[in-house]
Structure formats: structure tokens, C-alpha cells
Design a protein around this motif. Sequence first.
Motif, PDB file in Angstrom:
ATOM      1  N   LYS A  20       0.860  -1.194   0.000  1.00 36.96           N
ATOM      2  CA  LYS A  20       0.000   0.000   0.000  1.00 36.96           C
ATOM      3  C   LYS A  20       0.888   1.232   0.000  1.00 36.96           C
ATOM      4  CE  LYS A  20      -2.984  -2.644   3.062  1.00 36.96           C
ATOM      5  NZ  LYS A  20      -3.128  -2.917   4.506  1.00 36.96           N
ATOM      6  N   GLY A  21       1.241   1.693  -1.175  1.00 40.83           N
ATOM      7  CA  GLY A  21       2.020   2.920  -1.282  1.00 40.83           C
ATOM      8  C   GLY A  21       3.422   2.791  -0.739  1.00 40.83           C
ATOM      9  N   VAL A  22       4.179   1.829  -1.257  1.00 36.06           N
ATOM     10  CA  VAL A  22       5.548   1.624  -0.779  1.00 36.06           C
ATOM     11  C   VAL A  22       6.488   2.607  -1.466  1.00 36.06           C
ATOM     12  CG1 VAL A  22       7.485   0.009  -0.783  1.00 36.06           C
ATOM     13  CG2 VAL A  22       5.178  -0.801  -0.221  1.00 36.06           C
ATOM     14  N   ASN A  23       7.326   3.269  -0.685  1.00 35.59           N
ATOM     15  CA  ASN A  23       8.372   4.135  -1.231  1.00 35.59           C
ATOM     16  C   ASN A  23       9.708   3.676  -0.691  1.00 35.59           C
ATOM     17  OD1 ASN A  23       6.734   6.254  -2.593  1.00 35.59           O
ATOM     18  ND2 ASN A  23       5.927   6.458  -0.500  1.00 35.59           N
ATOM     19  N   ILE A  24      10.666   3.442  -1.586  1.00 38.25           N
ATOM     20  CA  ILE A  24      12.007   3.091  -1.109  1.00 38.25           C
ATOM     21  C   ILE A  24      13.009   3.423  -2.209  1.00 38.25           C
ATOM     22  CG2 ILE A  24      11.868   0.666  -1.890  1.00 38.25           C
ATOM     23  CD1 ILE A  24      13.490  -0.083   0.600  1.00 38.25           C
ATOM     24  N   THR A  25      14.147   3.919  -1.803  1.00 41.97           N
ATOM     25  CA  THR A  25      15.203   4.271  -2.753  1.00 41.97           C
ATOM     26  C   THR A  25      16.504   3.635  -2.291  1.00 41.97           C
ATOM     27  OG1 THR A  25      14.116   6.386  -3.110  1.00 41.97           O
ATOM     28  CG2 THR A  25      16.381   6.191  -3.879  1.00 41.97           C
ATOM     29  N   ILE A  26      17.191   2.969  -3.217  1.00 40.45           N
ATOM     30  CA  ILE A  26      18.432   2.292  -2.839  1.00 40.45           C
ATOM     31  C   ILE A  26      19.551   2.729  -3.763  1.00 40.45           C
ATOM     32  CG2 ILE A  26      19.553   0.042  -2.577  1.00 40.45           C
ATOM     33  CD1 ILE A  26      16.695  -1.083  -2.053  1.00 40.45           C
ATOM     34  N   GLN A  27      20.661   3.101  -3.157  1.00 37.56           N
ATOM     35  CA  GLN A  27      21.809   3.614  -3.911  1.00 37.56           C
ATOM     36  C   GLN A  27      22.701   2.462  -4.375  1.00 37.56           C
ATOM     37  OE1 GLN A  27      22.030   6.940  -4.118  1.00 37.56           O
ATOM     38  NE2 GLN A  27      20.550   7.503  -2.523  1.00 37.56           N
ATOM     39  N   LYS A  28      23.575   2.797  -5.310  1.00 37.68           N
ATOM     40  CA  LYS A  28      24.541   1.814  -5.799  1.00 37.68           C
ATOM     41  C   LYS A  28      25.451   1.339  -4.669  1.00 37.68           C
ATOM     42  CE  LYS A  28      28.195   1.486  -9.328  1.00 37.68           C
ATOM     43  NZ  LYS A  28      28.094   0.090  -9.593  1.00 37.68           N
TER      44      LYS A  28
END
Lengths: 389, 223
Positions: free
Chosen positions: B23-31
Motif C-alpha cells: 500500500k504505497g511503498v516508497n524506497i530508494t536504494i543507492q549503488k
Amino acid sequence: MNIFDTWYFPARLAWRQLIHDRPKLIAAISGVLFACVLVFMQLGFKDSLYASAASMPLKLDGDLFLVHQQSEAMWRPAQFKRSELMRALGHPAVAEVIPLYLSLATFKAMDTQVKRTLMVYGFDPDTDLLDVEAIKELKHALRLKDTVMFDEYSRPEFGPVGELLASGQNRTEVNDYKVTILGVFQLGISFAADGNIVTSDLNFLRIFPNRSIHDIDVGIIRLHPDTSIQQTKIELRKLLNDFVKIYTYEEILEHELLYWENAAPIGFIFNFGTIMGLIVGMVIVYQILFTEITNYRFEFATLKAMGYQHHYFVRMVFASAFILAVLGFVPGFLLSNSLYYLAESQIFIPMPMTVGKIVTVFVFILFMCAIAGLLAINRLKSANPADMF
Amino acid sequence: MVIEVNNLNFSFGSGTLTQPVLKGVNITIQKGEIVLITGPSGSGKTTLLTIIGGLRQAMNGSVRVLDKQLVNSTEQDKVKIRRQTGYIFQQHNLLKSLTALQNVCMTLEMYHDLTEYERQYRAQKILAAVGLEDRFHYFPEALSGGQRQRVSIARALVGKPKIILADEPTASLDRQSGHEAVEILKQLAKESKTTILLVTHDYRILDVADRVVELEDGVIKTV
């Protein structure tokens, strides 16, 4: 990316998976082997029965053949006038014409006295009409009154004619007419008759008193050397009445074979057997491929998750089918080869293993496995990585 | 940015039986980052992982992996992402009819520009790196659980992927071999600056992560 690589890798994986599970591999190979032997035997029996059906026309020594258009096959001919055959002599290419008389008659077995029907061929022995060495050797004796020769390949119910001759017994009745058997020759029986005897044209008319010398069954034409058979056939067509058909040697053989293949149910019976064998084999291969895919669907899903695409698995299934076809065909061929040999030596049916037959059966088996593969491919859809992890 | 998920919604089933999982997942992953996703069973961890790995089709929101949009993507796009991703499964998922070496080679056989020798060489090197130099020709059933999972790690890494996705890689291992496997994974990934996204509820391996994210009822709780 070339064709070799696109097939090599899936085929190698298919091979590794197949040999990893030996019992299942052996079961699969046995299935193909079974189908292979069944098809080989059906085709073998069919061909050898056809070959024996045409054993008489096969030995006819002539270039063109006249038969009445109402004749369905040589064993039940409609007679036509001898003068029609003589007309062919008007063509400059024609060297010689020979009338052939034939009819079914009862033959009394010399030992048991049981009467049984066989085929009687009558022709002038001096013409060497049948290319059979034993008949040619006795052609002068055959001109004597009431003499015949007997086909050794006739069914055993006619009695051990060869042995009886050697012991001095040589008198019997054909069509209730007393004849002397001069000797034996080897020709072969057909579906129409269980045995054959050969006699001179004049003796034939004595055995069949209601037949006339003017009504012949088959007319054989020999041409001068270095004349075109096809050309002469076309020119004779204009010379002769429409009610006779003109065949070349190849055509009359084909005509006889087609009769047995179509008019008689023999062709159907063996074709049915062949198809049943292929269907049973296909079901077995399909079952194997299907369970293979089911068992390996987790692994296929894993490979899909790694980036392998659907066509890779399709190739794998076909490669498996191909491997099974080859692995089953080789022992199937070897086994059939020995069975052919056994049939020839034990039941005296000629069953040659020809290259044509080998290729035909191999193509059948490949086709069978390909269809099984095609059916099994549907099962691949169950290997969806999203549903599994 | 290697992985960028914005407002991702996902549900199973249709109509009245619709069961929302994400339900509305936000995630950011760097190198080069190592991120652990934890959370109770049924929280949608594996679903999220399969969407990022291009195994499952998401319909709304945005999932950009290696600059490719995976929401409503084509099969070809997903295949491309799968090939740049090393996937490590909960069960080792090795091919049981292939040896350890052949299993690792399966990753490389998708690329026909390598020779057989190069494939063998790379596979042997990576197997040696996970400590299995004496197990090349063993079939999976002849290997221990920990060894199998290390073959599976080697298989994921041999293609030099940009991302490793691991779904509970230690679930079927004891503490010792689980920790070993994850340590090897971490070490090899750091060397090649590979991004790792690891789903687990095994709290014994939290220490390998650069960052721990918790997923509960389809929502990211702490970042």
C-alpha cells in the motif's frame, strides 16, 4: 548468437536432465522402442505380403501387357479375344506376342487327397514367359500332354510335393483332370491363391475344357531391342480397341499392388496397426515429457527468474523428444532387424530391411516424438516464477 | 539510484476478493548499498522483491530499476532486468541434475559471446571464492545446506549483476552456515560494488546491512 548455440545449450540441459534419472529414461526409451518395433513389423508384413501378391507379375518377362479393362486384378481377369493381341503384331516395334491363360482350380493333395484351390497359369513353354529358371529348364518336357509344374512356395496344405516327387509319386488331379507333376519351381503365393501351378497353353485348355483358346486373360508383348516402350504404348493405343488396357511392366506391378492396397482391406489393417503403434508411443513419450516438466517446473521457474525465456524451454522439450526418438530408434531398429531375420528363416516370408523402410520408420518416430513434445509444451506455462516464489 | 520505488500498490485477487499486499511503498536504494527488509510473514516482503526483480507485474505506482520502468512493462524489459539481477532464493533452487559447476555455468550460458572455457574459468573462480573449490563436480544432493546456498550465491554473482535480490537466504540454514553465507555474499558484493536487497526475518544477520527497512501490512514503517 547462431543457430547451433540456440539449440546446443537447451539440448545439453535436456540431455543432462534425462540421464540424471536413469529409470525414467529407460522407461521412456522402452516406449519409443516398442512403437518402433511395432511400426517396423507392421510395415514389414505389409510390404512382404504386397511383394508376394505381385510375385507372379514380377516374374513376367515382357515389355507391354494387355488386360481387359474390366479386369480388377490379375487373379480375376475378364477374358478378351486373342485376335486383339495379334493385332499388336501390326506395329513394327512388336517382336512377339504371348497369350497367358490363368484360372483358379482345385488341386488334390497327393498325400491327404484333400482338394484345395490354387492358381493355374497356362502359356506356351517355348516363350519362357516366366523368368523362373526351373520352368525354363523343363520347358521341353512341359510340352508333353497333361504335365504341370508345382510352386514349392505354395502353402503346406497341398502336401510335401517336392518330397513326394522324389519318392516317385507324381500323379494328381487338377480341376478333376489327371495330370503329372514334372517338378517344382519357386514363385510365391498371393492373397488370391494359396498355391500355383504352371502348365502349357494346350494343357491348360485340357484342364479347363470350357475355356477356349481364343479367349485369353493377359496378353504379353515383347518389343524389338532399342525401341521405345512408352512411344510404342502410345502408338498401340491407337491400334487397339478401347476395351483393352495397355500397361508397361512397372505399371502392371503398380496396378496389382494398388488393388491389394485399396480394394482389399489388407492395406487398411496394416496402416491401422502402424497408426496404433505410433499413438501408443506418442502417449508414452508425452507422459514422460509431461511428468518431466512437472517435476522440473521449479527449476524452470528458477531459470526464468535468472532471465531464460520461454523459447529456451520449448527447445528443451523438443530436444528431449528428439533424444528419446534417437535413443529409442537405435535399439528398436536392431531388434526389428533380428525379428525380420527370424520371420524370414522361420515362417518363410521375405522381409527385407530396406533403407527406405529405415528412413520411413525413423521419420515416423521423429514425428511421433515431435507431436508428443508439442502437446507437452502446454505444461510449461505452469512454470511461472511469480507464482512460485 | 539503482532502485527507486514510488507509491507502489499491489494486490492479489480481483473484485470483492481483492487482497491488498503493498500500500504505497516508497524506497530508494543507492549503488553498492546493502539493504535488509524485515517484517512479519505476509507483510509483502517477497512480493516487493519479485516486483523489483521483474518476476511479477505491478500495475500502478512506479518501480524504476536500473533506469527501467517496471510498472506495466513488457516481457522483454523484465527479461532484461532479470538478466542484470542475481536472484538468491529461500530454497537454494539449484538444478538437481547438474553439478555445482554446471549450475553456476547456467547463468553464463545465456550469453553466447563467452567460450566454454571462459564460462568454466569464471564459474570455477567464483566457486573457489565461496569456498567450494573442492566441490565443483558434486551434485546438489551431495552438498550440505550451507554449501548449496553458497553455490546459489556463486550462481547469482557469476554474471556480475548490478543488483542481488535475496529472499530469506538463511531461512533453511543453521546460524553458523547462515551467517557464513551472508558474510561471503556481503564481501563479494562490496568488492564489486553490487547493490543488495535482502528480505529476511532472521534477526541474526541484521549486522551485515547498511540499512534496515521494516515492512508491515504493506507499508514501510521505518527508514
